[in-house]
Write a protein that holds these residues in place. Structure first.
Motif, mmCIF file in Angstrom:
data_model
loop_
_atom_site.group_PDB
_atom_site.id
_atom_site.type_symbol
_atom_site.label_atom_id
_atom_site.label_comp_id
_atom_site.label_asym_id
_atom_site.label_seq_id
_atom_site.Cartn_x
_atom_site.Cartn_y
_atom_site.Cartn_z
ATOM 1 N N GLU A 185 0.896 -1.240 0.034
ATOM 2 C CA GLU A 185 0.158 0.095 -0.232
ATOM 3 C C GLU A 185 0.671 1.173 0.073
ATOM 4 O O GLU A 185 0.455 2.255 -0.641
ATOM 5 N N GLU A 186 2.006 1.230 0.534
ATOM 6 C CA GLU A 186 2.729 2.306 0.833
ATOM 7 C C GLU A 186 3.785 2.599 -0.438
ATOM 8 O O GLU A 186 3.760 3.806 -0.899
ATOM 9 N N LEU A 210 -2.404 -6.549 -7.055
ATOM 10 C CA LEU A 210 -3.779 -6.869 -7.193
ATOM 11 C C LEU A 210 -3.826 -8.204 -6.306
ATOM 12 O O LEU A 210 -5.057 -8.211 -5.761
ATOM 13 N N GLN A 211 -2.979 -9.063 -6.138
ATOM 14 C CA GLN A 211 -3.224 -10.081 -5.283
ATOM 15 C C GLN A 211 -3.374 -9.899 -3.994
ATOM 16 O O GLN A 211 -3.798 -10.520 -3.121
ATOM 17 N N SER A 212 -2.824 -8.763 -3.618
ATOM 18 C CA SER A 212 -2.739 -8.047 -2.274
ATOM 19 C C SER A 212 -3.866 -6.988 -2.242
ATOM 20 O O SER A 212 -4.059 -6.248 -0.990
ATOM 21 N N GLY A 213 -4.832 -6.865 -3.153
ATOM 22 C CA GLY A 213 -5.872 -5.954 -3.256
ATOM 23 C C GLY A 213 -5.352 -4.485 -3.378
ATOM 24 O O GLY A 213 -6.243 -3.674 -3.330
ATOM 25 N N VAL A 214 -4.138 -4.526 -3.906
ATOM 26 C CA VAL A 214 -3.624 -3.062 -4.239
ATOM 27 C C VAL A 214 -3.701 -2.830 -5.782
ATOM 28 O O VAL A 214 -2.823 -3.576 -6.457
ATOM 29 N N ARG A 215 -4.143 -1.573 -6.222
ATOM 30 C CA ARG A 215 -3.925 -1.178 -7.743
ATOM 31 C C ARG A 215 -3.128 -0.297 -8.135
ATOM 32 O O ARG A 215 -2.951 0.793 -7.295
ATOM 33 N N LEU A 216 -2.138 -0.355 -8.803
ATOM 34 C CA LEU A 216 -1.090 0.548 -9.333
ATOM 35 C C LEU A 216 -1.446 1.680 -10.131
ATOM 36 O O LEU A 216 -2.157 1.271 -11.114
ATOM 37 N N THR A 217 -1.466 2.845 -9.737
ATOM 38 C CA THR A 217 -1.668 3.807 -10.819
ATOM 39 C C THR A 217 -0.691 4.749 -10.722
ATOM 40 O O THR A 217 -0.489 5.822 -10.021
ATOM 41 N N PRO A 218 0.137 4.465 -11.877
ATOM 42 C CA PRO A 218 1.488 5.324 -11.860
ATOM 43 C C PRO A 218 1.273 6.782 -12.562
ATOM 44 O O PRO A 218 0.302 7.139 -13.118
ATOM 45 N N THR A 260 11.465 -3.326 1.194
ATOM 46 C CA THR A 260 9.848 -3.591 1.148
ATOM 47 C C THR A 260 9.733 -4.949 2.099
ATOM 48 O O THR A 260 10.743 -5.655 2.426
ATOM 49 N N ALA A 261 8.431 -4.803 2.500
ATOM 50 C CA ALA A 261 8.014 -5.634 3.451
ATOM 51 C C ALA A 261 7.570 -6.855 2.809
ATOM 52 O O ALA A 261 6.824 -7.826 3.382
ATOM 53 N N PHE A 262 7.576 -6.893 1.479
ATOM 54 C CA PHE A 262 7.024 -8.187 0.766
ATOM 55 C C PHE A 262 8.133 -8.385 -0.511
ATOM 56 O O PHE A 262 9.022 -7.637 -0.544
ATOM 57 N N SER A 263 7.779 -9.812 -0.862
ATOM 58 C CA SER A 263 8.879 -10.198 -1.850
ATOM 59 C C SER A 263 8.206 -10.664 -3.027
ATOM 60 O O SER A 263 7.502 -11.571 -3.207
ATOM 61 N N ILE A 264 8.533 -9.886 -4.356
ATOM 62 C CA ILE A 264 7.996 -10.413 -5.425
ATOM 63 C C ILE A 264 8.804 -11.547 -6.137
ATOM 64 O O ILE A 264 10.012 -11.507 -6.214
ATOM 65 N N PRO A 265 7.877 -12.608 -6.518
ATOM 66 C CA PRO A 265 8.769 -13.612 -6.976
ATOM 67 C C PRO A 265 9.464 -13.379 -8.375
ATOM 68 O O PRO A 265 8.989 -12.384 -8.975
ATOM 69 N N PRO A 266 10.449 -13.994 -8.484
ATOM 70 C CA PRO A 266 11.410 -13.613 -9.676
ATOM 71 C C PRO A 266 10.626 -14.078 -10.870
ATOM 72 O O PRO A 266 9.991 -14.989 -10.957
#
Length: 301
Positions: A185-186, A210-218, A260-266
């Motif tokens: 979210e941050e 989106l899997q975390s319910g967050v939409r990216l709006t650049p 980040t507090a999350f890790s995006i799979p490679p």
């Protein structure tokens, strides 16, 4: 349709001017050669040779036909020679589809080694993002592609070459805390600089958020990877980039990576070829060379 072999015999007899000599050159019996000439004359409905004790000479119709047969057979033999050269990597063309970044960051040493080993193979590179070069591969416009293949690409054989990792970077003096770990979210709340929507890395990033319910709006969308870093350097926002492709800028301190507090799979960049389509000798050799260097052993493709 007259069989091609009859024309081969006709040309040899016309050039030799003698049935027995033509038979010797063709490794056939004289009767087989005579029968072939007779069969050709019957099929064409005209006399092609005048016989005499000294040999044979072309009739007017024979001379007319001979000019075309000699030209056609010459072209066929040239084609056979070119095909043999292609199979033995003495000639040919290799068309590769890859992004500029993949070419510069990964392919250059492989291209250099292949060109040194097979200098007569003409190499063309068509640049584009994954979706573009995979489309070119399916359309037959490139022989091999280096791209992030989708998991449902049943028409492709794809072998991973290297992993890539998504991360977020900003200028060293950007107003953020580089010591803390940001949540999804941050990160999404920052003025984001991302690639255009059709870029596979952008799509992958959006799906993860989106899997975390967050939409990216650049705030900024770009078509070139280099501009992501350029704008991040001058403080326009936080850029979503591929870590492997910005190592130089990170090492030079031009940008810094946010924790980040999350890790995006490679993801992986794959060597992609059409399934159930026989590759050219040059394509097969280049693919094998790349994979052998990656795996340090002989492989089959």
């Amino acid at each position: 349709m007259v069989k091609l072999e009859l024309y081969r015999v006709f040309r040899e007899v016309a050039e030799a001017g003698n049935i027995s000599l033509a038979a010797e050159n063709l490794y056939l019996s004289q009767s087989a050669v005579s029968q072939s000439v007779k069969q050709l004359e019957q099929q064409l409905g005209t006399r092609l040779f005048l016989r005499s004790p000294r040999g044979v000479t072309l009739t007017e119709d024979g001379r007319l036909l001979f000019e075309y047969v000699r030209s056609a057979m010459g072209l066929l033999e040239t084609g056979e020679d070119k095909l043999q050269q292609s199979r033995t990597l003495q000639a040919g063309t290799l068309v590769i589809g890859a992004s500029d970044t993949v070419t510069s960051q990964f392919l250059l040493p492989h291209l250099d080694a292949f060109h040194r080993r097979y200098p007569n193979i003409h190499i063309r590179i068509i640049s584009g993002r994954s979706y573009k070069v995979l489309g070119l591969l399916r359309a037959g416009r490139v022989d091999i592609a280096f791209a992030s293949a989708p998991g449902d690409a049943d028409d492709l054989d794809h072998i991973p070459c290297f992993e890539t990792h998504s991360c977020f970077v900003a200028a060293p003096d950007y107003p953020c805390d580089f010591t803390r770990a940001y949540t999804t979210e941050e990160i999404a709340a920052f003025p984001l600089i991302l690639l255009e929507k059709k870029a596979s890395s952008r799509t992958y990033l959006e799906k993860y958020f989106l899997q975390s319910g967050v939409r990216l709006t650049p705030e900024i969308e770009l078509g070139a990877r280099s501009l992501l870093v350029d704008l991040a350097k001058i403080g326009f926002g936080v850029a979503g980039v591929t870590r492997e492709f910005v190592q130089g800028e990170l090492a030079a301190g031009e940008i810094r990576e946010l924790s980040t507090a999350f890790s995006i799979p490679p993801r992986t960049v794959d060597l992609c070829m059409l399934r159930n389509v026989s590759p050219s000798a040059a394509t097969e050799r280049f693919a094998r060379d790349v994979l052998e260097k990656l795996q340090g052993k002989s492989v089959s493709v």
